[in-house]
Scaffold this active site. Sequence first.
Site, PDB file in Angstrom:
ATOM      1  N   ASP A   7       0.870  -1.171   0.000  1.00 23.65           N
ATOM      2  CA  ASP A   7       0.000   0.000   0.000  1.00 23.65           C
ATOM      3  C   ASP A   7       0.910   1.225   0.000  1.00 23.65           C
ATOM      4  O   ASP A   7       1.873   1.289   0.769  1.00 23.65           O
ATOM      5  CB  ASP A   7      -0.859   0.051   1.265  1.00 23.65           C
ATOM      6  CG  ASP A   7      -2.004  -0.950   1.254  1.00 23.65           C
ATOM      7  OD1 ASP A   7      -2.055  -1.793   0.329  1.00 23.65           O
ATOM      8  OD2 ASP A   7      -2.844  -0.893   2.171  1.00 23.65           O
ATOM      9  N   HIS A  21       5.011  -7.304   0.116  1.00 19.21           N
ATOM     10  CA  HIS A  21       4.663  -8.600  -0.461  1.00 19.21           C
ATOM     11  C   HIS A  21       5.315  -8.778  -1.830  1.00 19.21           C
ATOM     12  O   HIS A  21       5.770  -7.820  -2.451  1.00 19.21           O
ATOM     13  CB  HIS A  21       3.144  -8.725  -0.573  1.00 19.21           C
ATOM     14  CG  HIS A  21       2.445  -8.679   0.758  1.00 19.21           C
ATOM     15  ND1 HIS A  21       1.881  -9.792   1.340  1.00 19.21           N
ATOM     16  CD2 HIS A  21       2.232  -7.651   1.627  1.00 19.21           C
ATOM     17  CE1 HIS A  21       1.347  -9.455   2.508  1.00 19.21           C
ATOM     18  NE2 HIS A  21       1.549  -8.160   2.705  1.00 19.21           N
ATOM     19  N   SER A  29       8.722   3.602   4.881  1.00 18.22           N
ATOM     20  CA  SER A  29       9.756   4.123   4.006  1.00 18.22           C
ATOM     21  C   SER A  29       9.371   3.974   2.544  1.00 18.22           C
ATOM     22  O   SER A  29       8.261   4.313   2.163  1.00 18.22           O
ATOM     23  CB  SER A  29      11.088   3.435   4.287  1.00 18.22           C
ATOM     24  OG  SER A  29      12.127   4.098   3.628  1.00 18.22           O
TER      25      SER A  29
END
Length: 292
Positions: free
Chosen positions: A89, A146, A252
Site C-alpha cells: 500500500d 509482499h 519508508s
Amino acid sequence: MDKVKIALQYMLPKHLLSRLVGKLAAAEAGALTTAAIKWFIKQYKIDMSEAAQSEPEAYKSFNAFFTRALKPGIRPLDMDADIMVHPVDGAVSQLGPIKNGRIFQAKGHHYSSLTLLGDQAEDAKRFEGGDFATIYLAPKDYHRIHMPIKGTLSKMTYVPGELFSVNPLTARNVPGLFARNERVVAIFETELGPLAMVLVGATIVASIETVWAGTVTPPTGKQVFTWEYPTQGPDAITLDKGEEMGRFKLGSTVVMLFAKDAIATFAEGVEAEAVTRMGQAFANLKDVKQAD
C-alpha cells in the site's frame, strides 16, 4: 519553509534519532503505548476497520501496531498469471525505464542503479534496459511488503548509508536520495528474469525486516554485507506472488527493478503519484514462453 525542512534533514543526527525512536517504538509501556497509538490513528486518519486487530489496546508496542496485519481477504490478490501485482500500500513516486544505468528520481535528479544495488556490478548489469518503480509508504499505510510475482531468493545485500526522510519533498530536493540512504537489496530469480526489491530506510525507520532473516542489523559502520542463497534444493527460499517478504518499522520506500522485457506495460492507472493497494494489478507481463 521547504528550504528550512531540507536544511534540517542535513543537520539532524538522523542515526541517533532513529535509534532513539526505535527503542521507544519497541517499548511495551501499557497505557502510554495505547495513548500514542490512538493519537497516531487520529493524526493520520488510519482505517483500523481493515486491521486484523482493530482495537488499539490489542497492541503491546507501537512497532506491533505499525506492522499490523490486515484482515484476511481485505486485499484481494489478482491471480491472473500475466499480471504482476502491487507489493505494498502506498503511492507511486516514479516509474519507467532504466537507461544507461540511470534511474529517474524527480525533476532534475537521477541516480545510478549500480550505487542503489551497493556497487554490485554483476547485479546492476542484469537490470540494464529494464524498468523500475519507486513506491512511497506514508505513515498511514499498511507496512508489510509482499511479492509482486513468484520468485526464489538468490542474494541479499545490506548497504549502510544516510537516513534522510523519503517523502516527496526530499525526493525532489536531495540528490540520489534512494541510493544514499541505508537499504536492504533482495534479488529474486523469477520466470521473467531477476527481480530486485530494494527496501530503503529513512529517518526514524527503526529497522527493516525480511521473512527469511528477521531484522537486518549488521554491525555499525560503512561496510556492505552480502548473503547468497541456494536457488534449488530443500534450502531454497521461494515466495509466492502476494506472499509477505518483509516489513518496515515506521515506514519508508520500496524500489523495484525488473529485467529487460519482463514488463509489457504498466497496468491502467499506474503512474507517478497514483495510489497503490497491495494485490491489485501493477503491470502486464511479457508471455513467459515468448520470453524464452
